[in-house]
Scaffold this motif. Structure first.
Motif, PDB file in Angstrom:
ATOM      1  N   SER A  27       0.933  -1.313  -0.091  1.00 20.70           N
ATOM      2  CA  SER A  27       0.205   0.097  -0.272  1.00 20.70           C
ATOM      3  C   SER A  27       0.761   1.444   0.095  1.00 20.70           C
ATOM      4  CB  SER A  27      -0.725   0.145   1.521  1.00 20.70           C
ATOM      5  OG  SER A  27      -1.543  -0.856   1.238  1.00 20.70           O
ATOM      6  N   ALA A  28       1.080   1.624  -0.887  1.00 15.46           N
ATOM      7  CA  ALA A  28       2.343   3.107  -1.714  1.00 15.46           C
ATOM      8  C   ALA A  28       1.914   4.110  -0.336  1.00 15.46           C
ATOM      9  CB  ALA A  28       2.386   2.870  -2.625  1.00 15.46           C
ATOM     10  N   GLN A  29       0.958   4.458  -0.358  1.00 18.09           N
ATOM     11  CA  GLN A  29       0.985   5.827   0.961  1.00 18.09           C
ATOM     12  C   GLN A  29       1.177   5.216   2.594  1.00 18.09           C
ATOM     13  OE1 GLN A  29      -1.602   3.828  -0.547  1.00 18.09           O
ATOM     14  NE2 GLN A  29      -3.641   3.907   0.354  1.00 18.09           N
ATOM     15  N   TYR A  30       1.041   3.855   2.628  1.00 16.63           N
ATOM     16  CA  TYR A  30       2.166   4.378   4.088  1.00 16.63           C
ATOM     17  C   TYR A  30       3.691   2.940   3.800  1.00 16.63           C
ATOM     18  CZ  TYR A  30      -3.178   3.571   5.452  1.00 16.63           C
ATOM     19  OH  TYR A  30      -4.581   3.700   4.951  1.00 16.63           O
ATOM     20  N   TRP A  31       4.253   2.593   2.593  1.00 17.62           N
ATOM     21  CA  TRP A  31       5.094   2.500   2.811  1.00 17.62           C
ATOM     22  C   TRP A  31       6.384   3.973   2.843  1.00 17.62           C
ATOM     23  CZ3 TRP A  31       7.592  -2.445   1.959  1.00 17.62           C
ATOM     24  CH2 TRP A  31       6.289  -3.436   2.187  1.00 17.62           C
ATOM     25  N   PRO A  32       7.358   3.862   2.857  1.00 14.96           N
ATOM     26  CA  PRO A  32       9.071   4.843   2.962  1.00 14.96           C
ATOM     27  C   PRO A  32       9.197   4.984   1.442  1.00 14.96           C
ATOM     28  CG  PRO A  32       9.438   3.450   4.396  1.00 14.96           C
ATOM     29  CD  PRO A  32       8.449   2.398   3.456  1.00 14.96           C
ATOM     30  N   GLN A  33       9.390   5.998   0.884  1.00 13.32           N
ATOM     31  CA  GLN A  33       9.645   6.475  -0.297  1.00 13.32           C
ATOM     32  C   GLN A  33      10.477   5.585  -0.772  1.00 13.32           C
ATOM     33  OE1 GLN A  33      10.530  10.596  -0.809  1.00 13.32           O
ATOM     34  NE2 GLN A  33      11.073  10.803  -3.150  1.00 13.32           N
ATOM     35  N   LEU A  34       9.974   4.653  -1.569  1.00 11.61           N
ATOM     36  CA  LEU A  34      11.702   3.777  -2.683  1.00 11.61           C
ATOM     37  C   LEU A  34      12.091   4.864  -3.868  1.00 11.61           C
ATOM     38  CD1 LEU A  34       8.806   0.685  -2.992  1.00 11.61           C
ATOM     39  CD2 LEU A  34       9.967   1.498  -1.439  1.00 11.61           C
ATOM     40  N   LYS A  35      13.415   4.654  -3.955  1.00 12.23           N
ATOM     41  CA  LYS A  35      14.539   4.491  -4.993  1.00 12.23           C
ATOM     42  C   LYS A  35      13.807   4.317  -6.315  1.00 12.23           C
ATOM     43  CE  LYS A  35      18.610   5.044  -2.187  1.00 12.23           C
ATOM     44  NZ  LYS A  35      19.346   4.491  -2.288  1.00 12.23           N
ATOM     45  N   GLU A  36      13.103   5.697  -7.175  1.00 14.06           N
ATOM     46  CA  GLU A  36      12.844   4.493  -8.562  1.00 14.06           C
ATOM     47  C   GLU A  36      13.923   5.243  -9.636  1.00 14.06           C
ATOM     48  OE1 GLU A  36       9.596   7.726  -9.770  1.00 14.06           O
ATOM     49  OE2 GLU A  36       8.485   7.261  -7.230  1.00 14.06           O
ATOM     50  N   THR A  37      14.004   3.594 -10.071  1.00 14.39           N
ATOM     51  CA  THR A  37      14.600   3.603 -11.593  1.00 14.39           C
ATOM     52  C   THR A  37      14.326   2.784 -12.364  1.00 14.39           C
ATOM     53  OG1 THR A  37      15.360   1.932 -10.077  1.00 14.39           O
ATOM     54  CG2 THR A  37      16.522   3.146  -9.559  1.00 14.39           C
ATOM     55  N   LYS A  38      14.318   3.080 -13.580  1.00 13.07           N
ATOM     56  CA  LYS A  38      14.069   2.533 -15.134  1.00 13.07           C
ATOM     57  C   LYS A  38      14.062   0.528 -14.984  1.00 13.07           C
ATOM     58  CE  LYS A  38      12.291   6.401 -17.329  1.00 13.07           C
ATOM     59  NZ  LYS A  38      12.227   7.168 -18.575  1.00 13.07           N
ATOM     60  N   LEU A  39      13.455   0.356 -15.345  1.00 12.74           N
ATOM     61  CA  LEU A  39      14.264  -1.084 -16.198  1.00 12.74           C
ATOM     62  C   LEU A  39      12.904  -1.875 -17.233  1.00 12.74           C
ATOM     63  CD1 LEU A  39      16.136  -3.197 -16.122  1.00 12.74           C
ATOM     64  CD2 LEU A  39      14.616  -4.478 -14.209  1.00 12.74           C
ATOM     65  N   ALA A  40      13.673  -2.054 -17.927  1.00 10.06           N
ATOM     66  CA  ALA A  40      12.318  -2.928 -19.324  1.00 10.06           C
ATOM     67  C   ALA A  40      12.930  -4.567 -19.105  1.00 10.06           C
ATOM     68  CB  ALA A  40      12.999  -2.518 -20.897  1.00 10.06           C
ATOM     69  N   LEU A  41      12.046  -4.717 -18.605  1.00 12.28           N
ATOM     70  CA  LEU A  41      11.908  -5.898 -18.728  1.00 12.28           C
ATOM     71  C   LEU A  41      12.137  -6.965 -19.720  1.00 12.28           C
ATOM     72  CD1 LEU A  41       9.352  -6.749 -15.832  1.00 12.28           C
ATOM     73  CD2 LEU A  41      12.544  -6.584 -15.187  1.00 12.28           C
ATOM     74  N   PRO A  42      12.413  -8.236 -19.590  1.00 14.16           N
ATOM     75  CA  PRO A  42      12.218  -8.842 -21.450  1.00 14.16           C
ATOM     76  C   PRO A  42      10.831  -8.847 -21.695  1.00 14.16           C
ATOM     77  CG  PRO A  42      14.191  -9.805 -19.999  1.00 14.16           C
ATOM     78  CD  PRO A  42      13.210  -8.812 -19.242  1.00 14.16           C
ATOM     79  N   PRO A  43      10.292  -9.197 -23.154  1.00 13.20           N
ATOM     80  CA  PRO A  43       8.694  -9.207 -22.933  1.00 13.20           C
ATOM     81  C   PRO A  43       8.482 -10.281 -22.971  1.00 13.20           C
ATOM     82  CG  PRO A  43      10.382  -9.597 -24.856  1.00 13.20           C
ATOM     83  CD  PRO A  43      11.037  -8.149 -24.084  1.00 13.20           C
ATOM     84  N   ALA A  44       9.267 -11.425 -22.493  1.00 13.59           N
ATOM     85  CA  ALA A  44       8.796 -12.793 -22.059  1.00 13.59           C
ATOM     86  C   ALA A  44       8.503 -12.578 -20.530  1.00 13.59           C
ATOM     87  CB  ALA A  44       9.476 -13.828 -21.531  1.00 13.59           C
ATOM     88  N   VAL A  45       9.069 -11.760 -20.009  1.00  9.99           N
ATOM     89  CA  VAL A  45       8.760 -11.906 -18.856  1.00  9.99           C
ATOM     90  C   VAL A  45       7.567 -10.424 -18.111  1.00  9.99           C
ATOM     91  CG1 VAL A  45       9.943 -11.281 -16.199  1.00  9.99           C
ATOM     92  CG2 VAL A  45      11.398 -12.370 -17.827  1.00  9.99           C
ATOM     93  N   GLN A  46       7.873  -9.762 -18.865  1.00  8.91           N
ATOM     94  CA  GLN A  46       6.920  -8.740 -19.174  1.00  8.91           C
ATOM     95  C   GLN A  46       5.720  -9.138 -19.018  1.00  8.91           C
ATOM     96  OE1 GLN A  46       7.102  -5.166 -18.635  1.00  8.91           O
ATOM     97  NE2 GLN A  46       5.066  -5.716 -17.766  1.00  8.91           N
ATOM     98  N   GLU A  47       5.348 -10.125 -20.382  1.00  6.57           N
ATOM     99  CA  GLU A  47       3.815 -11.074 -20.737  1.00  6.57           C
ATOM    100  C   GLU A  47       4.138 -11.610 -18.854  1.00  6.57           C
ATOM    101  OE1 GLU A  47       3.691 -13.661 -23.707  1.00  6.57           O
ATOM    102  OE2 GLU A  47       4.919 -12.624 -24.674  1.00  6.57           O
ATOM    103  N   ARG A  48       4.465 -12.453 -18.286  1.00  9.46           N
ATOM    104  CA  ARG A  48       4.229 -12.889 -16.997  1.00  9.46           C
ATOM    105  C   ARG A  48       3.184 -11.916 -16.199  1.00  9.46           C
ATOM    106  NH1 ARG A  48       4.880 -15.768 -20.447  1.00  9.46           N
ATOM    107  NH2 ARG A  48       6.415 -17.763 -20.041  1.00  9.46           N
ATOM    108  N   PHE A  49       3.786 -10.565 -15.613  1.00  9.53           N
ATOM    109  CA  PHE A  49       4.153  -9.749 -14.845  1.00  9.53           C
ATOM    110  C   PHE A  49       2.487  -9.428 -15.593  1.00  9.53           C
ATOM    111  CE2 PHE A  49       7.741  -9.148 -13.711  1.00  9.53           C
ATOM    112  CZ  PHE A  49       8.410  -8.944 -12.907  1.00  9.53           C
ATOM    113  N   ASP A  50       2.022  -9.208 -17.322  1.00  6.85           N
ATOM    114  CA  ASP A  50       0.716  -8.865 -17.844  1.00  6.85           C
ATOM    115  C   ASP A  50      -0.762  -9.779 -17.226  1.00  6.85           C
ATOM    116  OD1 ASP A  50       2.122  -6.494 -18.050  1.00  6.85           O
ATOM    117  OD2 ASP A  50       2.210  -7.125 -20.526  1.00  6.85           O
ATOM    118  N   SER A  51      -0.065 -10.712 -17.061  1.00  8.90           N
ATOM    119  CA  SER A  51      -0.952 -11.842 -16.545  1.00  8.90           C
ATOM    120  C   SER A  51      -0.719 -11.573 -15.360  1.00  8.90           C
ATOM    121  CB  SER A  51      -0.381 -13.834 -17.236  1.00  8.90           C
ATOM    122  OG  SER A  51       0.013 -13.968 -18.459  1.00  8.90           O
ATOM    123  N   TYR A  52      -0.125 -11.824 -14.144  1.00  6.22           N
ATOM    124  CA  TYR A  52      -0.396 -11.046 -12.689  1.00  6.22           C
ATOM    125  C   TYR A  52      -1.731 -10.353 -12.889  1.00  6.22           C
ATOM    126  CZ  TYR A  52       0.537 -11.391  -8.150  1.00  6.22           C
ATOM    127  OH  TYR A  52       0.744 -12.176  -6.774  1.00  6.22           O
TER     128      TYR A  52
END
Length: 784
Positions: free
Chosen positions: A563-588
């Motif tokens: 729950s983002a509003q209750y957690w500390p501020q996280l370091k934001e860094t970009k990362l483009a995942l491989p397409p096969a992995v990104q598909e699994r994230f979208d399915s999740y």
């Protein structure tokens, strides 16, 4: 008329020849009748009053011209001989002659004393002894002091050796572990007293001369005057030597009682031999009430010196005593007694502060080491001083030093939440009946009759601080008070908890227990966010179980749903995942939306861990790494050669970060840089089979901003308010600025700033020339 003069002359001749000693000639002292007749004649002529005056003048002349020079000639430079073992007879011979010379006057003193008129305030004998001491010992040569000290030193050693021999022949006596071992081997050929061969031992002769000299000095009334300084120096040296040999470096036993016993049985017994002689023997002397009073004072002073010497030794070892706490509790209890009986408190503070600065507060010491030592310091000094004044005087230096270290708060929080028994702080957190840190909460169950037991603080206490604040036994409260704000610790705990959860390095049961213990100290409301964070962990497990049963795709994905509003501020860094992995994230995500209607997920792909199975031509590896490192090696599935710029574009990660991360695979022998800036997959390498868990240093990086970084951001918000105030009102004192911030900046904002913290912040702005401080008021520079 002629007969009268003749009778007067004869009378005067009788008195003068009868009262003055004739050394070297046999001469019977005049009888009382003869002297009385002569004095009657003198009295008849009105001149008897000058007899006593003449006698004293004659004595003084004899002392100056004969007795004194003869006595001091024994100690002149010409009489220096080779140093002997044991006590020689020079001192005894000199005082024997002196005693004989003075004794020759005493019969006449007795006669004149009987003939004195009643009402004389001072006895003639006392007057004679006073003149004797005044004329003979008003200017003592340095060599005399050396001879006296050497004589009594030999006598003291001889007495110790005799006493040691008696103790060995007394089968009933037990020697405690505290008794000093003098390495007196029975097979040794050297006497421990006179340091000569046992066959030529002179201890008996030394003791004979010792008793003889003491008797002579006592008779002359010079005992304390002659030997007092030497005896004191010898005893002091012996006490220091005994304490050093017996107690140095030994912290697990109490020594004060055995030392007092040793002082009474060995040292004071010898002192009584000097002033009283051997008890129960013919040499024992009756001492006056004045001498007995002097002995009692001497005993008191020596006992004080014993405490002072032992206390000084323990103070010099105090840093090591603290390091060895609680094994060194006995040494601390001894030192506590010494501090109560002496004036060594200031020495302790100065010495310990110096040792701490020299041995602890150094760049090479880790913050964890400094904290551990501070905790031991708190426990040790509270044994010495339950009022807390010593801790306040000594610990302030460590507290100030800890404030200068950036990782102090984090190390305290990590120590508090380690495995039980992992640190002193974790043990402190587990203690029952913790002290609440809620502001304004009064302690319950206070003794209504506590005022009857009240005692004032020590004289070195800071009057600006309350006794109650010093006496708090809670170490965690002391550590938090270093910064004066519990909010900083709560935020740091939240950050530490966040990093543990996101690195999957946590035990949920332990974290829940720690949270409940911290609630007892900080309050329910202060730790509400942390409670939500742990609830997110539990909810995430349930969601993962539900999605796993519905989502049977090839790659397993488990999400930590926060729950983002209750957690500390996280370091934001970009990362483009491989397409096969990104598909699994979208399915999740789709499955989650099915389980949790009207909610969706915003992925942070750079967070978490990836469990990889890597199969090469002749190797198979199982590793667990962070997503960036995992994404790097997954790109080499598509092609075996990548330039740094190509990989950076594909992953949307800066080249500098990639270069640092890719070294993990280089070190493990899977990737090689050839040529520079180009990386090649090594399919074949040294055979390596099996599952390997590899922890990269990069994986331990914090997922959150540090409490210091977050606090700096919050302080910038206050800085905006301060600038606005000073722009409108020109200049303001510290207290007014703080009250206005509380009214406007902190009214609807959970962020707070203490007066002390505000002063430090504004002073830093003064040092950077962004503010001016004049007359106790802050204002903006005019050229701003």
């Amino acid at each position: 008329m002629a007969a009268s003069v003749e009778n007067l002359g004869a009378a005067w001749s009788t008195v003068t020849t009868g009262l003055l000693p004739c050394r070297g000639q046999a001469k019977a002292p005049p009888t009382d009748d003869v002297l009385k007749s002569a004095i009657t004649v003198l009295d008849h002529h009105g001149v008897s009053f000058i007899i006593e005056e003449w006698f004293l003048e004659s004595l003084q002349s004899d002392l100056r011209e004969n007795i004194g020079p003869t006595f001091w000639n024994h100690f002149s430079a010409e009489t220096n001989g080779p140093k002997q073992h044991g006590a020689d007879g020079t001192l005894v011979s000199a005082f024997s002659e002196l005693h004989t010379s003075l004794s020759s006057y005493l019969p006449s003193v007795d006669v004149l004393e009987r003939l004195r008129t009643e009402g004389s305030k001072q006895s003639l004998k006392d007057k004679v002894l006073l003149i004797f001491k005044a004329l003979l010992f008003y200017d003592i040569p340095l060599k005399f002091h050396g001879v006296v000290k050497e004589f009594y030193s030999c006598a003291f050693k001889a007495c110790e050796e005799e006493l040691r021999k008696k103790e060995k022949t007394s089968p009933g006596e037990e020697e405690g572990p505290d008794e000093e071992e003098e390495d007196t081997d029975e097979d040794s050929l050297t006497c421990g007293g006179c340091e000569q061969e046992k066959e030529r031992c002179s201890c008996t002769e030394t003791l004979t001369l010792f008793h003889q000299l003491n008797a002579q000095l006592h008779s002359l009334g010079l005992l304390e005057r002659v030997c007092g300084e030497a005896v004191t120096a010898i005893i002091h040296d012996r006490i220091q030597q005994h304490i050093q040999n017996t107690c140095q470096g030994e912290f697990e036993s109490q020594f004060l009682h055995p030392l007092e016993k040793w002082l009474n049985s060995k040292v004071l017994s010898w002192l009584h031999l000097v002033f009283k002689g051997t008890p129960g023997q013919t040499g024992e002397r009756e001492v006056s009430a004045k001498t007995q009073e002097s002995l009692d004072r001497w005993q008191t002073r020596l006992l004080y010196f014993l405490y002072q010497t032992y206390g000084t030794l323990r103070i010099s070892e105090m840093f090591d005593i603290i390091v060895e706490f609680p094994d060194s509790m006995s040494a601390l209890e001894d030192l506590k007694v010494c501090l109560e009986k002496t004036d060594l408190r200031r020495t302790l503070v100065s010495s310990l502060r110096s040792a701490i600065g020299r041995r602890l507060l150094q760049p090479g010491a880790t913050t964890s080491d400094v904290l551990s030592q501070y905790i031991l310091l708190v426990k040790s000094l509270r044994v010495l001083d339950p009022t807390g004044v010593l801790l306040e005087l000594v610990g302030d230096r460590i507290r100030h030093y800890l404030r200068t270290r950036d990782d102090t708060v984090r190390k305290i929080v990590e120590g508090l939440t380690e495995e039980e028994g992992g640190s002193d702080l974790a043990d402190e957190l587990m203690k029952g009946d913790p002290i609440s840190l809620e502001e304004g909460v009064e302690e319950e169950g206070e003794d209504p009759w506590a005022w009857t037991k009240w005692e004032p603080d020590p004289i070195d206490a800071d009057p600006s601080k309350t006794s109650k604040s010093r006496r708090s036994p809670d170490i965690i409260s002391l550590l938090i008070s270093i910064y004066g704000s519990k909010e900083l610790f709560i935020k740091e705990y939240q950050s530490v908890l966040c990093n543990r959860i996101l690195s999957f390095n946590y035990d949920l049961t332990r974290e829940l227990r720690n949270l409940e213990l911290l609630k007892l100290r900080f309050g329910e409301s202060q730790l509400g966010n942390c409670e939500v964070m742990l609830k997110d962990v539990q909810d995430s497990k349930r969601v993962n179980d539900l999605i796993k049963s519905e989502n049977l795709m090839g790659v397993a994905v488990s999400g930590m749903i926060i729950s983002a509003q209750y957690w500390p501020q996280l370091k934001e860094t970009k990362l483009a995942l491989p397409p096969a992995v990104q598909e699994r994230f979208d399915s999740y995500t789709q499955a989650f939306q099915t389980v949790k209607a009207s909610r969706t997920l915003n992925w942070l792909p750079q967070m978490g861990l990836v469990d990889l199975d890597i199969e090469l031509k002749n190797r198979r590896l199982s590793v667990m790494v962070n997503p960036v490192v995992a994404t790097i090696i997954m790109h080499f599935q598509d092609k075996e050669r990548w330039t740094l710029d190509e990989l950076s574009t594909a992953m949307q990660v800066p080249s500098s970060v990639l270069r640092r991360r890719i070294t993990f695979w280089q070190n493990y022998g899977l990737i090689r840089e050839n040529p520079p800036g180009t990386y090649v997959l090594l399919e074949e390498g040294a055979d390596h089979h099996g599952d390997v868990m590899i922890d990269s240093d990069e994986e331990t990086e914090s997922a959150t901003a540090s409490s210091q970084e977050m606090r700096e951001e919050e302080m910038q918000m206050f800085w905006v308010y301060v600038q606005g105030m000073l722009t409108n009102l020109d200049s303001l004192p510290l207290e007014r600025i703080h009250s206005m911030l509380k009214m406007f900046a902190m009214r609807d904002n959970p962020i707070e700033i203490s007066l002390q913290e505000l002063k430090a912040f504004l002073d830093s702005k003064v040092r950077s020339q962004q503010l001016l401080l004049s007359g106790g008021k802050y204002k903006l520079p005019k050229n701003r």
